[in-house]
Design an enzyme around this catalytic site. Structure first.
Site, short mmCIF file in Angstrom:
data_model
loop_
_atom_site.label_atom_id
_atom_site.label_comp_id
_atom_site.label_asym_id
_atom_site.label_seq_id
_atom_site.Cartn_x
_atom_site.Cartn_y
_atom_site.Cartn_z
N SER A 133 0.84 -1.19 0.00
CA SER A 133 0.00 0.00 0.00
C SER A 133 0.88 1.24 0.00
O SER A 133 1.82 1.35 0.79
CB SER A 133 -0.90 -0.03 1.23
OG SER A 133 -1.12 1.27 1.71
N LYS A 134 0.54 2.18 -0.90
CA LYS A 134 1.32 3.41 -1.00
C LYS A 134 1.28 4.19 0.29
O LYS A 134 2.18 4.93 0.62
CB LYS A 134 0.75 4.31 -2.10
CG LYS A 134 1.20 3.95 -3.46
CD LYS A 134 0.77 5.01 -4.45
CE LYS A 134 0.97 4.48 -5.85
NZ LYS A 134 0.38 5.30 -6.87
N ARG A 135 0.15 4.08 0.98
CA ARG A 135 0.00 4.88 2.19
C ARG A 135 0.60 4.19 3.40
O ARG A 135 1.20 4.81 4.24
CB ARG A 135 -1.47 5.20 2.44
CG ARG A 135 -1.95 6.40 1.60
CD ARG A 135 -3.39 6.74 1.89
NE ARG A 135 -4.27 5.59 1.71
CZ ARG A 135 -4.88 4.97 2.70
NH1 ARG A 135 -4.75 5.37 3.94
NH2 ARG A 135 -5.66 3.92 2.46
N LYS A 136 0.41 2.86 3.51
CA LYS A 136 0.80 2.19 4.75
C LYS A 136 2.17 1.54 4.71
O LYS A 136 2.79 1.34 5.74
CB LYS A 136 -0.24 1.14 5.10
CG LYS A 136 -1.58 1.76 5.45
CD LYS A 136 -2.49 0.75 6.13
CE LYS A 136 -3.94 0.93 5.70
NZ LYS A 136 -4.47 -0.23 4.99
#
Ligand code: GLU
Length: 479
Positions: free
Chosen positions: A240-243
């Protein structure tokens, strides 16, 4: 025929580790087979078309040492070819105009229970206009099979694909066609890319073959496809790009070595037959696209970090000291813009650092850990860990006795690691402390913390005067 491969990233603001793996596998394949590695930046999404993002791609590849033979070309320079391909497909009847809105399509899909486009405009013979998209007319039935070098034969039934948009009403040619037109012009022989693009592939194969039948278009052989396995996190979910920590730049900035990164990326879906630790030349010599696995590959930061530690330890001291320079002595020429080291630039002494290298090289897994380990050597402001000071000095009378005696003894002995070691054993015995416990107050007094490189070598490096001054200052602080 020598292979021609390409890496075709879209600028996204940072360089994803998945893109790094894709670029590496293309590069290894080209270098293994004496082929050509083409760099093409797919910049037609104007919102994402920023100079610094394009530059970020070049910087990341340069850092990894993946040199390209042609390019960088920009997809936006080929808009003329994309439109020519649209016209050719239109002329031969492969496309039709469609004025359905998203709402109409969704409403019909909800009513029928069949997701996707239902072919509503297929037989309406609408003229092209400013509010019509152009869709590709899928063959009525049948399947398209891709002989993927990694995944084997993958078959897509046409009815599951549906007539897809090739050009928006705004005139924007969408990625699947633009991408393949560029691959045709560049005579790409092998398309090596992430598995996320597999669903696009049958559309591209059909359009490629259609273009081969169009007047004014050259006949170009279809490339061989190889879709690399997805990268997953510890929970076996797509990164995930965010996590998840997916920006390659962050690894560069934390002091991972490009060589270790390249070696680690090579393990994401492939196993070098001669063992996991393999330098660039070995990777090139052994690389085999058909041995790439189709199972998802776990992007394991712990393993990467461990590997980085191995690479750091394998360096010569000189090479290690050079690699540390951006961290310990940053300047415009070292090209690093992270936090500066915790000492004033004038306090840094390259000779002292060179002598400290053997003490730290075996004890770090990334270069960014180095400044904190050697900070006690540069400048005279010790940053005290107050909790450590309390535990081994302020609240420990024996710790204070050790310091007081050490101040006397260290003033008279040979100031070498060996004699310091022997002296501290004696001092400890005098008050009933093991060497380990007797070291703690001395270490905290001199370096400010309880952890660090080996104590006696550190004291020798620091020298008698500075060591004694720190022992006295620490004792005064807690008395
Ligand atoms: N530009 C596409 C992307 O970054 C990749 C295209 C391709 O490799 O075919 O997802």
């Amino acid at each position: 025929m020598t292979p021609r491969v390409r890496f075709a990233p879209s600028p996204t603001g940072f360089f994803h580790v998945g893109s790094a793996r894709t670029s590496l596998f293309n590069w290894l394949f080209a270098r293994r087979h004496g082929g050509t590695f083409v760099l093409r930046i797919e910049d037609t999404d104007t919102e994402r078309n920023r100079d610094e993002w394009r530059q970020g791609i070049l910087d990341a590849l340069t850092w990894l040492g993946l040199d390209w033979d042609e390019g960088p070309t920009l997809q936006s320079d080929n808009l003329g070819d994309h439109h020519a391909a649209v016209e050719a497909l239109w002329e031969e009847g492969y496309l039709y105009a469609c004025d359905c809105t998203r709402e109409q399509i969704d409403a019909r899909a909800a009513a029928s229970g069949h997701p996707g486009y239902d072919g509503y405009c297929r037989t309406r013979e609408l003229p092209r206009g400013p509010s019509t998209a152009l869709r590709f007319r899928m063959p009525d039935e049948g399947t398209t099979t891709i002989e993927d070098l990694v995944r084997g034969a993958v078959t897509f039934p046409h009815e599951a694909i549906g007539d897809f948009v090739v050009m928006r009403p705004t005139g924007v040619v969408l990625y699947p066609l633009a991408n393949l037109v560029d691959d045709r012009s560049a005579r790409i022989t092998h398309v090596i890319r992430g598995e996320d693009l597999l669903p696009t592939t049958p559309k591209q194969v059909l359009m490629w073959e259609a273009l081969n039948h169009c007047a004014g278009q050259e006949r170009v052989d279809l490339p061989v496809y190889a879709h690399l396995p997805m990268l997953v996190n510890e929970q076996r979910k797509k990164l995930s790009k965010r996590k998840d920590p997916v920006a390659l730049e962050s690894y560069r900035d934390q002091g991972y070595l490009p060589e270790a990164m390249v070696n680690y990326l090579a393990l994401l879906g492939w196993s070098p037959p001669g063992g996991e630790i393999a330098d660039r030349a070995t990777l090139i010599g052994e690389f085999d696209l058909s041995a790439v696995s189709r199972s998802p590959a776990f992007f394991d930061v712990k393993k990467l970090t461990h590997l980085n530690g191995e690479y750091l330890r394998a360096m010569t001291s000189d090479a290690f000291a050079r690699a540390c320079r951006p961290w310990v002595s940053p300047g415009p020429e070292t090209g690093r813009t992270g936090a500066p080291p915790p000492w004033a630039p004038n306090d840094f002494d390259a000779d002292v650092f060179a002598r400290a290298v053997p003490l730290v090289q075996t004890r770090v897994t990334t270069l960014s850990e180095v400044p904190a380990m050697v900070a006690f050597l540069f400048g005279d402001d010790v940053a005290y860990d107050e909790e450590a000071v309390a535990a081994v000095l302020a609240n420990d009378p024996l710790g204070r006795v050790v310091l007081a005696v050490a101040i006397e003894r260290f003033a008279e002995i040979d100031f070498t690691a060996a004699s310091l070691h022997d002296a501290l054993i004696e001092i400890g015995e005098g008050v009933g402390l093991s060497l380990r416990r007797a070291q703690a107050p001395v270490r905290v007094a001199v370096t400010g913390t309880r952890v660090g490189p080996p104590l006696f070598e550190s004291l020798e490096l620091l020298g008698r005067e500075r060591t004694l001054a720190r022992l006295r200052a620490a004792l005064a602080r807690v008395s």
